[in-house]
Design an enzyme around this catalytic site. Structure first.
Site, PDB file in Angstrom:
ATOM      1  N   SER A 144      16.687 -13.381  -9.396  1.00 38.38           N
ATOM      2  CA  SER A 144      16.321 -12.022  -9.013  1.00 38.38           C
ATOM      3  C   SER A 144      17.421 -11.034  -9.358  1.00 38.38           C
ATOM      4  O   SER A 144      18.603 -11.342  -9.271  1.00 38.38           O
ATOM      5  CB  SER A 144      16.055 -11.950  -7.513  1.00 38.38           C
ATOM      6  OG  SER A 144      14.851 -12.592  -7.211  1.00 38.38           O
TER       7      SER A 144
ATOM      8  N   LYS B 268      12.014 -12.662   5.635  1.00 35.86           N
ATOM      9  CA  LYS B 268      11.987 -11.218   5.376  1.00 35.86           C
ATOM     10  C   LYS B 268      10.669 -10.798   4.726  1.00 35.86           C
ATOM     11  O   LYS B 268      10.075  -9.775   5.089  1.00 35.86           O
ATOM     12  CB  LYS B 268      13.164 -10.839   4.475  1.00 35.86           C
ATOM     13  CG  LYS B 268      13.300  -9.342   4.302  1.00 35.86           C
ATOM     14  CD  LYS B 268      14.612  -8.972   3.623  1.00 35.86           C
ATOM     15  CE  LYS B 268      14.726  -7.476   3.478  1.00 35.86           C
ATOM     16  NZ  LYS B 268      16.021  -7.051   2.993  1.00 35.86           N
ATOM     17  N   ASP B 269      10.205 -11.619   3.780  1.00 37.46           N
ATOM     18  CA  ASP B 269       8.918 -11.315   3.147  1.00 37.46           C
ATOM     19  C   ASP B 269       7.785 -11.422   4.156  1.00 37.46           C
ATOM     20  O   ASP B 269       6.810 -10.661   4.093  1.00 37.46           O
ATOM     21  CB  ASP B 269       8.666 -12.266   1.965  1.00 37.46           C
ATOM     22  CG  ASP B 269       9.541 -11.932   0.766  1.00 37.46           C
ATOM     23  OD1 ASP B 269       9.959 -10.763   0.651  1.00 37.46           O
ATOM     24  OD2 ASP B 269       9.813 -12.832  -0.038  1.00 37.46           O
TER      25      ASP B 269
ATOM     26  N   GLU C 299     -11.382   5.901  -9.550  1.00 38.15           N
ATOM     27  CA  GLU C 299     -10.693   5.579  -8.315  1.00 38.15           C
ATOM     28  C   GLU C 299      -9.278   6.144  -8.360  1.00 38.15           C
ATOM     29  O   GLU C 299      -8.709   6.340  -9.433  1.00 38.15           O
ATOM     30  CB  GLU C 299     -10.638   4.055  -8.143  1.00 38.15           C
ATOM     31  CG  GLU C 299     -11.977   3.445  -7.798  1.00 38.15           C
ATOM     32  CD  GLU C 299     -12.330   3.601  -6.331  1.00 38.15           C
ATOM     33  OE1 GLU C 299     -12.791   4.696  -5.951  1.00 38.15           O
ATOM     34  OE2 GLU C 299     -12.154   2.651  -5.564  1.00 38.15           O
TER      35      GLU C 299
ATOM     36  N   HIS D  13      12.691 -16.782 -12.735  1.00 42.08           N
ATOM     37  CA  HIS D  13      13.556 -17.843 -12.236  1.00 42.08           C
ATOM     38  C   HIS D  13      14.592 -18.296 -13.262  1.00 42.08           C
ATOM     39  O   HIS D  13      15.453 -19.103 -12.939  1.00 42.08           O
ATOM     40  CB  HIS D  13      12.720 -19.026 -11.730  1.00 42.08           C
ATOM     41  CG  HIS D  13      12.160 -18.769 -10.359  1.00 42.08           C
ATOM     42  ND1 HIS D  13      11.291 -17.743 -10.107  1.00 42.08           N
ATOM     43  CD2 HIS D  13      12.365 -19.382  -9.175  1.00 42.08           C
ATOM     44  CE1 HIS D  13      10.969 -17.739  -8.827  1.00 42.08           C
ATOM     45  NE2 HIS D  13      11.611 -18.723  -8.230  1.00 42.08           N
TER      46      HIS D  13
END
Lengths: 188, 430
Positions: free
Chosen positions: B223, B247-248, B291, B219
């Site tokens: 972004s 959108k997220d 894994e 922040h």
């Protein structure tokens, strides 16, 4: 005294400009650091093996039932131990090897006890990353050198459990043990 | 920090006004993820994965805390207690599968997030700190996932614990005592299981703490975006809420569909069947693999099969595996190109895709048995991996001629300023 110099705070200054209070700062800091270390150490040390884990130090193993060419697998300190009764052919194969050519040079005699050269007692823990090699059980793959074979990353051990091929850096470890009678040993 | 045109928080609700003047928490949320945080308007779907990773963490914490109410961290009963969860606890089967597959989804999302960062060079100034914290989060995630996998105390759990703590025994001098310290014994046993449970509970909250710093650091400059051009004017941005929350949210819906498909229809697809066999300290499964999300690094570990000067093969492998991640810490200084986005870097772009292929090859080899031709392939792929970061990236960034960048984010979205952004909006239907 007339020669005495003083800081603006009124502290007496030594000839090199240091105050007695500076010593107090250092001494206080040192005590705090020692105190912090004394607190941190038990917090770290609590993770080391506890008394009950350390108490599992030694085991007795009866070998009377193990025929030539057979091996037994027992648990010691949570790890497998292989006790193998070598055949004459296996002893011969192990002694034929040029020791200097090995990654971890050791003779069979160095890896067994005098008078009991036919008993090969090693940890069943691959020296690479700790898997259990195959070869102690009936019918298991014994690798290119007739000893043990680790399936995890393909390390091969010979009839004296010395590393011959693959990523393992060392021979299978020989634990501390003593023969109590000709057919029983104490490991650990 | 925020841009000067950010909306200001002005609560109308008297309760919120009362709270805000005493503890400005509502203001904090509004400025962090609300309408008070302007975000570039051109973010594509690759920018969804941060939120998805955050969601996956919450999912793991919630299902994890619930599972811990029924799980017993004792080597005598751990395996049975997991079966008890599967059979007896209400919805236990679902919660267990949700947690196990949640880890896989977490890694899928985070790998995408990381490769987004690679492609768009999101690690470049002024965003280095975000990147460094991200690598720390990734390391913590791997440690957490490893310890979680040990808890069911199946065969893979036990031997995974043995091999992974064995990595530390490769360190000269302090290695073997260090492994004993980690295990609390000479082989994985109750002491190891018990402490792994404690640490598996603790680490997710440490991760949460580092994530807070990760977002905080984000922040400061705001972004990044697909052009790599910094925000210049208000028209380059839209408020985070409602545009990106929506959108997220949509991305989250897609994520949940894939996740639920995995949990409900193929819950064991990504797991290893040998972990349904209780731990046996006297027998190693013939085909032991970690894994899937560790496979690329496991392939690098296994690629070192012979000694190199005075360094034994075992130590080489361990150093290489850890270096494969540690090299990411230096990425902001290895890639010296002033252009951020891979869209405007033709040569870099080709090597980026080669790196993706290389990591996929490494992953495939890591899951395959340690035999030829996989060993040789992983040796070549490991070499290329380090070559990419240490040689190719610095060289490419110094010799490459980047393509022209758009003047602004607005221009990139709407075309030339004079013809699009500054002209009157066209009606939607002509």
């Amino acid at each position: 005294m007339a020669s005495e110099t003083r800081a603006p705070s009124g502290d007496v200054l030594a000839p090199d400009g240091e105050r007695r209070r500076d010593f107090l700062y250092v001494a206080t800091g040192a005590v705090a650091a020692a105190g912090a270390a004394a607190v941190v150490w038990p917090l770290i040390n609590q993770m080391n093996p506890s008394a009950d884990v350390l108490a599992l130090a030694s085991i007795d193993l009866d070998l009377s039932a193990v025929q030539e060419g057979q091996a037994v697998k027992v648990s010691w300190r949570g790890k497998p131990v292989f006790a193998r009764h070598l055949t004459s052919a296996e002893v011969e194969m192990a002694n034929k090897v040029d020791v200097k050519s090995l990654r971890d040079p050791q003779t069979l005699a160095e890896r067994t006890k005098p008078g009991n050269e036919k008993w090969l007692i090693t940890l069943g823990v691959c020296t690479h990353l700790g898997c259990v090699p195959l070869g102690a059980g009936e019918g298991e793959v014994r690798g290119d050198f007739g000893g043990y074979f680790c399936p995890c990353h393909g390390s091969h051990y010979d009839t004296a459990a010395r590393v011959r091929k693959g990523p393992a850096p060392k021979n299978l470890e020989v634990p501390a043990y003593v023969f109590k009678t000709p057919t029983s040993v104490t490991i650990g | 920090m925020s841009f000067p045109w950010a909306n200001e928080y002005k609560p109308t609700n008297p309760l919120m006004q009362w709270v805000d003047s005493r503890l400005p928490l509502p203001r904090f949320v509004y400025n962090a993820v609300g309408a008070g945080y302007p975000v570039p308007r051109n973010l594509n779907y690759m920018w969804n994965f941060g939120i998805l990773a955050g969601f996956a963490l919450v999912l793991q914490i919630v299902t994890g805390v619930v599972l811990a109410m029924h799980y017993a961290a004792n080597d005598k009963v751990a395996f049975d207690s997991v079966e008890h969860i599967m059979r007896d606890v209400n919805w236990g089967w679902m919660l267990r599968y949700a947690h196990a597959n949640g880890a896989s989804m977490f890694f899928i999302v985070v790998y995408t997030h990381i490769f987004r960062g690679f492609f768009y060079s999101s690690y470049k100034a002024p965003r280095e700190m975000i990147w460094l914290l991200g690598v720390v989060i990734f390391l913590l995630m791997m440690a957490t996932a490893f310890m979680g996998y040990v808890l069911p105390w199946g065969q893979m759990s036990f031997w995974g614990a043995k091999v992974i703590t064995g990595l530390f025994s490769a360190i000269p001098l302090v290695g073997p005592p260090l492994q004993e310290w980690l295990l609390g014994g000479f082989a994985p046993d109750n002491a190891a299981l018990n402490r792994f449970f404690s640490l598996h509970f603790l680490l997710p909250f440490v991760i949460l703490g580092v994530i807070i710093m990760h977002v905080w650091a984000l922040h400061i400059p705001g972004s990044s975006n697909p052009t790599g051009v910094e925000v210049k004017t208000e028209s380059d941005t839209v408020p985070f809420h409602p545009y990106y929350t929506a959108k997220d949210g949509f991305g989250l819906g897609i994520f949940l569909m894939l996740y639920c498909a995995l949990v409900f229809f193929a819950p064991n697809l990504l797991g290893h069947p040998d972990n349904y066999i209780p731990a046996n300290p006297l027998s190693t499964p013939a085909h032991i693999v970690p894994e899937w999300y560790f496979w690329p690094f496991y392939a690098i570990l296994r690629a070192f099969t012979s000694d190199f000067m005075f360094i034994p093969a075992k130590l080489m492998g361990v150093l290489a595996m850890f270096s494969a991640i540690l090299v990411w810490f230096f990425l902001p200084w290895l890639d010296t190109s002033p252009v951020r986005s891979g869209h405007y870097r033709p040569l870099f772009r080709k090597f980026f895709y080669l790196l993706v292929v290389d990591v996929l090859v490494l992953g495939y080899c890591g899951g395959a048995p340690a035999a030829e031709p996989y060993v040789m392939i992983s040796q070549i792929a490991s070499m290329y991996y380090f070559l990419h970061f240490l040689v190719i990236l610095p060289v490419v960034s110094s010799i490459e001629t980047p393509q022209p960048l758009p003047f602004s984010i607005t221009e990139a979205v709407l075309g030339k300023d004079e013809s699009a952004a500054l002209s009157p909006a066209k009606p939607a239907i002509a």
